[in-house]
Enzyme design. Structure first.
Site, PDB file in Angstrom:
ATOM      1  N   HIS A   9     -25.698   4.730   0.230  1.00  0.00           N
ATOM      2  CA  HIS A   9     -25.194   4.098   1.446  1.00  0.00           C
ATOM      3  C   HIS A   9     -23.770   3.596   1.249  1.00  0.00           C
ATOM      4  O   HIS A   9     -23.290   3.429   0.123  1.00  0.00           O
ATOM      5  CB  HIS A   9     -26.102   2.943   1.872  1.00  0.00           C
ATOM      6  N   ASP A  26     -28.093   3.156  -4.959  1.00  0.00           N
ATOM      7  CA  ASP A  26     -27.593   3.443  -6.304  1.00  0.00           C
ATOM      8  C   ASP A  26     -28.743   3.552  -7.298  1.00  0.00           C
ATOM      9  O   ASP A  26     -28.660   4.299  -8.269  1.00  0.00           O
ATOM     10  CB  ASP A  26     -26.567   2.405  -6.760  1.00  0.00           C
TER      11      ASP A  26
END
Length: 511
Positions: free
Chosen positions: A98, A394
């Site tokens: 994102h 992540d």
């Protein structure tokens, strides 16, 4: 056996180098691998392989943190879509992190960063498509949403950002990513203007920042964003492991990795002194400052050009401002931790088990597309699934990079992307013999060989992966055979774990 909550907590410890407790599925890391090269739009017979900046000296921690911010204020350069002459692009699978988000933690006694999370085309950073994107998201009720995504907002909308909310910077980052990929693949006609629902697969976790990032990239990428043809699928786990998430050994490796990281951190006297000094400035116990995850908030200040937090002087002698020097000490220790993590190898073993389900699905999709492109086969009604987008965190992308053998790549920056491309060579020349297929390679190709490319943030890293590192890129066929990737996913990746399958590796008794 660890619960899903425990698994995500341990993964969180690894990514931030701190010790707070967190909800499932959050991401916190600060690491990045930046850089890229310009994509060649003309066909060329000459093989050009850009060299990733993985062996460069460690940058200054502050400079490296700015790279992590990935502020969209420069031209993008990429190698997606680059091919040898007459090679056909069959499919593209993309995983993104994102975009820029608001912090997930706040530093006690300090003011929250003043950031507006509403979208405005007149505010920087902006994008030519931002206004139409905002309008088009209002038609999202026409799309098909897998539960519980229909209740997740399609746009960030708070004038005072909420915790973890995607910012306008994050939206623009992915509009740019989508536009870049559209230009890269336009000449290959990957998706026609009248693309069908079957040709596009979109999946995301249930967080608004991943959903909104995925929609922004799609809006920049699709030749025609038709809600009625779009289905958005939900991944409940940040590992995108679908129905294959149960793996006790994966959790044990993660726990061992957390212990390694903790030992390294407590042995760093400079880091301990820095936290003590920061806590004294704020008038807090050192343990409370650690739990408040100051690096997350400080990073937001850095990325958005805000001064680091200050507090007024108090009766106990506290007061003053947190400094870039203190931030740099924490960041430098995290970079040192990356080196030690690669040396020990526990995280790599965790990553192989964490990302096998996703990699196996990636391989299966490539096989299906390959079969659909066999000579003489009747085209499937609605076409093949040629574009897949996985909008993640992540803590999804970092183990993916490690599992692929890209150990020198740092943790993903905001709006990072990993791209898998499937290519078919031209018709084999007369007399050219096909190499035999290994076990598990169930397809046959009568009109050309199949190859895979892997790109990270626009750089071709294929020949840095475990499965293609030893391939002769200067030989008669300077691309990585798909068979290498299939063998890696189905068999070779388990050798590090002294196993022959995912099930054996997951349930094998320690020792």
């Amino acid at each position: 056996m660890f619960s899903a909550v425990a698994t995500h907590l341990l993964l969180f410890f690894i990514t931030v180098n701190l010790i707070p407790t967190t909800p499932i599925g959050e991401d916190r890391s600060l690491h990045t691998l930046d850089g890229g090269v310009r994509v060649g739009l003309g066909k060329s017979r000459k093989r050009v392989i850009p060299v990733p900046h993985t062996n460069a000296p460690e940058p200054d921690p502050i400079t490296e943190a700015y790279d992590y911010c990935n502020t969209p204020n420069r031209s993008e350069q990429a190698w997606e879509g680059h091919s040898l002459v007459d090679y056909k692009l069959l499919s593209v699978q993309v995983m993104i992190r994102h975009g820029d988000r608001y912090p997930l933690y706040f530093i006690p006694k300090t003011k929250r960063p003043a950031i507006d999370c509403t979208l405005s085309p007149s505010r920087n950073p902006s994008h030519p498509q931002l206004s139409s994107f905002i309008s088009h998201m209002g038609l999202g009720g026409q799309g098909h949403w897998e539960s519980p995504l229909s209740s997740v907002p399609r746009l960030p909308s708070h004038s005072n950002c909420e915790m973890g909310e995607l910012t306008q910077t994050g939206v623009v980052q992915h509009l740019r990513n989508g536009q870049l990929l559209r230009q890269a693949y336009k000449r290959h006609k990957l998706l026609p203007s009248d693309w069908s629902a079957r040709q596009v697969w979109v999946e995301t976790t249930g967080k608004s920042r991943t959903l909104q990032s995925g929609l922004a990239l799609l809006y920049g990428f699709l030749p025609d964003f038709d809600w009625t043809k779009l289905s958005v699928h939900h991944q409940w786990s940040t590992l995108f492991c679908s129905s294959a998430c149960d793996c006790p050994a994966r959790n044990r490796f993660l726990e061992d990795e957390q212990r390694r990281q903790y030992r390294l951190r407590v042995a760093n006297s400079e880091l301990e002194k820095t936290y003590t000094d920061m806590a004294r400035t704020l008038g807090l116990p050192t343990r409370q400052l650690r739990a408040a995850n100051p690096i997350d908030s400080l990073l937001c200040h850095l990325c958005h050009g805000l001064s680091f937090p200050c507090v007024p002087a108090g009766d106990n002698g506290s007061g003053g401002c947190l400094t870039p020097a203190q931030f740099a000490v924490i960041r430098r220790q995290q970079l040192e931790d990356e080196v030690d993590r690669r040396r020990v190898g526990l995280y790599h073993k965790y990553a192989l088990l964490a990302m096998y389900p996703y990699l196996n699905r990636t391989a299966a999709k490539m096989e299906r597309v390959a079969k659909g492109n066999e000579a003489g086969r009747r085209p499937r009604a609605g076409g093949e699934e040629v574009f897949t987008l996985s909008s993640a965190h992540d803590v999804t992308m970092a183990p993916l990079l490690s599992a692929l053998g890209l150990e020198e790549a740092r943790f993903p920056r905001f709006a990072a992307r990993v791209v898998f491309e499937l290519w078919k060579s031209p018709l084999a020349t007369h007399g050219q013999q096909k190499k035999g297929r290994g076990k598990g390679e169930r397809w046959k190709v009568a009109d050309g060989e199949l190859f895979i490319r892997v790109l990270y943030n626009g750089q071709d890293v294929t020949f840095h992966t475990t499965f293609c590192r030893s391939h002769d890129r200067h030989g008669a066929q300077p691309l990585c055979p798909l068979s290498n990737f299939l063998s890696f996913v189905r068999r070779d990746m388990f050798r590090v774990l002294n196993a022959t399958s995912y099930q054996e590796a997951c349930y094998k008794r320690p020792g």
